[in-house]
Design a protein around this motif. Structure first.
Motif, short mmCIF file in Angstrom:
data_model
loop_
_atom_site.label_atom_id
_atom_site.label_comp_id
_atom_site.label_asym_id
_atom_site.label_seq_id
_atom_site.Cartn_x
_atom_site.Cartn_y
_atom_site.Cartn_z
N ALA A 90 -37.20 16.28 10.35
CA ALA A 90 -36.21 16.08 11.41
C ALA A 90 -36.88 15.91 12.77
O ALA A 90 -36.45 15.09 13.59
N PHE A 91 -37.93 16.68 13.02
CA PHE A 91 -38.63 16.56 14.30
C PHE A 91 -39.32 15.20 14.44
O PHE A 91 -39.27 14.57 15.50
N TYR A 92 -39.97 14.74 13.37
CA TYR A 92 -40.60 13.42 13.41
C TYR A 92 -39.57 12.33 13.67
O TYR A 92 -39.80 11.41 14.47
N ILE A 93 -38.45 12.42 12.98
CA ILE A 93 -37.40 11.40 13.14
C ILE A 93 -36.87 11.40 14.57
O ILE A 93 -36.65 10.33 15.16
N ARG A 94 -36.69 12.59 15.14
CA ARG A 94 -36.21 12.65 16.53
C ARG A 94 -37.25 12.06 17.49
O ARG A 94 -36.88 11.36 18.44
N ALA A 95 -38.52 12.33 17.24
CA ALA A 95 -39.57 11.74 18.08
C ALA A 95 -39.48 10.22 18.06
O ALA A 95 -39.64 9.55 19.09
N LEU A 96 -39.20 9.66 16.89
CA LEU A 96 -39.13 8.21 16.74
C LEU A 96 -37.82 7.64 17.30
O LEU A 96 -37.78 6.47 17.70
N GLU A 97 -36.78 8.44 17.32
CA GLU A 97 -35.55 8.00 18.00
C GLU A 97 -35.80 7.84 19.49
O GLU A 97 -35.28 6.92 20.13
N LEU A 98 -36.62 8.73 20.03
CA LEU A 98 -36.93 8.69 21.46
C LEU A 98 -37.98 7.62 21.78
O LEU A 98 -37.96 7.04 22.86
N ASP A 99 -38.90 7.39 20.84
CA ASP A 99 -39.96 6.39 21.04
C ASP A 99 -40.23 5.70 19.70
O ASP A 99 -41.06 6.16 18.92
N PRO A 100 -39.52 4.61 19.41
CA PRO A 100 -39.62 3.97 18.08
C PRO A 100 -41.00 3.42 17.73
O PRO A 100 -41.26 3.15 16.56
N ILE A 101 -41.88 3.25 18.71
CA ILE A 101 -43.21 2.70 18.41
C ILE A 101 -44.31 3.76 18.61
O ILE A 101 -45.47 3.42 18.86
N TYR A 102 -43.94 5.02 18.47
CA TYR A 102 -44.88 6.13 18.61
C TYR A 102 -45.74 6.18 17.33
O TYR A 102 -45.31 6.69 16.30
N ILE A 103 -46.95 5.64 17.40
CA ILE A 103 -47.78 5.44 16.22
C ILE A 103 -48.09 6.76 15.50
O ILE A 103 -47.99 6.86 14.27
N GLN A 104 -48.47 7.79 16.26
CA GLN A 104 -48.81 9.08 15.63
C GLN A 104 -47.62 9.67 14.87
O GLN A 104 -47.78 10.24 13.79
N ALA A 105 -46.43 9.52 15.45
CA ALA A 105 -45.23 10.05 14.79
C ALA A 105 -44.91 9.24 13.53
O ALA A 105 -44.51 9.80 12.50
N LEU A 106 -45.07 7.92 13.60
CA LEU A 106 -44.84 7.08 12.42
C LEU A 106 -45.78 7.47 11.29
O LEU A 106 -45.36 7.63 10.14
N TYR A 107 -47.04 7.65 11.63
CA TYR A 107 -48.04 8.00 10.60
C TYR A 107 -47.81 9.42 10.09
O TYR A 107 -47.88 9.68 8.88
N GLY A 108 -47.53 10.36 10.99
CA GLY A 108 -47.30 11.75 10.59
C GLY A 108 -46.13 11.87 9.64
O GLY A 108 -46.19 12.59 8.63
N LEU A 109 -45.05 11.15 9.94
CA LEU A 109 -43.88 11.18 9.06
C LEU A 109 -44.20 10.56 7.70
O LEU A 109 -43.78 11.08 6.66
N ALA A 110 -44.96 9.47 7.70
CA ALA A 110 -45.34 8.83 6.44
C ALA A 110 -46.17 9.77 5.57
O ALA A 110 -45.94 9.88 4.36
N VAL A 111 -47.13 10.46 6.18
CA VAL A 111 -47.95 11.43 5.44
C VAL A 111 -47.07 12.52 4.85
O VAL A 111 -47.22 12.91 3.68
N LEU A 112 -46.14 13.02 5.65
CA LEU A 112 -45.23 14.08 5.18
C LEU A 112 -44.42 13.60 3.97
O LEU A 112 -44.29 14.32 2.97
#
Length: 240
Positions: free
Chosen positions: A138-160
């Motif tokens: 949920a935290f990763y998804i919210r980070a991406l809602e705020l910044d859809p091109i946040y690379i670290q969040a995209l990768y972190g969520l994918a790893v999870l």
């Protein structure tokens, strides 16, 4: 002669800025008052009262906002320090406090995703572990809602999704978003190949490993991709 003129210009600028700030307060409070009275025009008397209140409380309001800004910085620093020390649950608690002050900061939500995923690893029982993992997602998804091109969040969520939540196909769109912006992001390419392999899409995994071999300048990564590619080819063709 120039120095007095310069000093006067600075004073006029500061007075102008102060007046502008007061006007902004007046506009905002007046709008709130009109909303309260369903769009009715405010009387001159009420506007005078509002101006007087702004003059009385502006300094106190500014001090309180500044104090909370400093408190937000404190919680950010504390969270980073806790994470450096691998004290992830304490980091998460500090990040929660920081989010109360900065509720639209994507970095805070990303770090919360990282810390809660690490806390999950320390939970032995399945239910608490899953609860922390869900929180991390949920935290990763919210980070991406705020910044859809946040690379670290995209990768972190994918790893999870791949390694902790065992939902590899769900990671694909996030990895493709990374590669749309960073075509030679080797970490994302390796993880995407892993997603394809786990999903039984072996030909697509082969293609990604081939792209890594062609584009990476790091010999070890090229060697690793070649080994993985060879293993998949053996699975597909029975070693022939």
């Amino acid at each position: 002669m120039k120095k007095p003129l310069l000093f006067l210009a600075v004073i006029l600028f500061l007075l102008s800025a102060c007046k502008k700030e007061k006007d902004q307060y007046l506009d905002a409070v007046t709008e709130l008052e009109q909303s309260e009275y369903r769009g009715q025009e405010l009387s001159d008397k009420r506007i005078t009262e509002i101006k007087s209140a702004i003059k009385s409380y502006q300094e106190e309001v500014d001090k309180k906002v500044k104090a909370n800004e400093q408190l937000g910085i404190y919680y950010k620093m504390l969270a980073v320090r806790y994470m450096d020390g691998r004290m992830y649950e304490l980091a998460y608690k500090s990040l929660k406090e920081a989010i109360e002050i900065y509720p639209e900061n994507p970095i805070l939500f990303y770090l919360s995703g990282v810390s809660t995923a690490r806390v999950a690893k320390s939970r032995i029982e399945a239910a608490p572990r899953q609860e922390w993992l869900d929180r991390s997602e949920a935290f990763y998804i919210r980070a991406l809602e705020l910044d859809p091109i946040y690379i670290q969040a995209l990768y972190g969520l994918a790893v999870l999704l791949v390694f902790e939540l065992n939902r590899p196909p769900a990671a694909e769109p996030y990895l493709l978003r990374i590669l749309a912006r960073e075509k030679q992001n080797t970490d994302a390419m390796f993880l995407l190949a892993n997603v394809y392999y786990r999903s039984g899409r072996l030909e697509e995994a082969l293609e990604v490993y081939g792209n890594i071999i062609e584009t990476t300048k790091i010999k070890e990564r090229a060697r690793q991709a070649a080994e993985n590619k060879k293993k998949i080819e053996e699975e597909l063709h029975g070693g022939n």
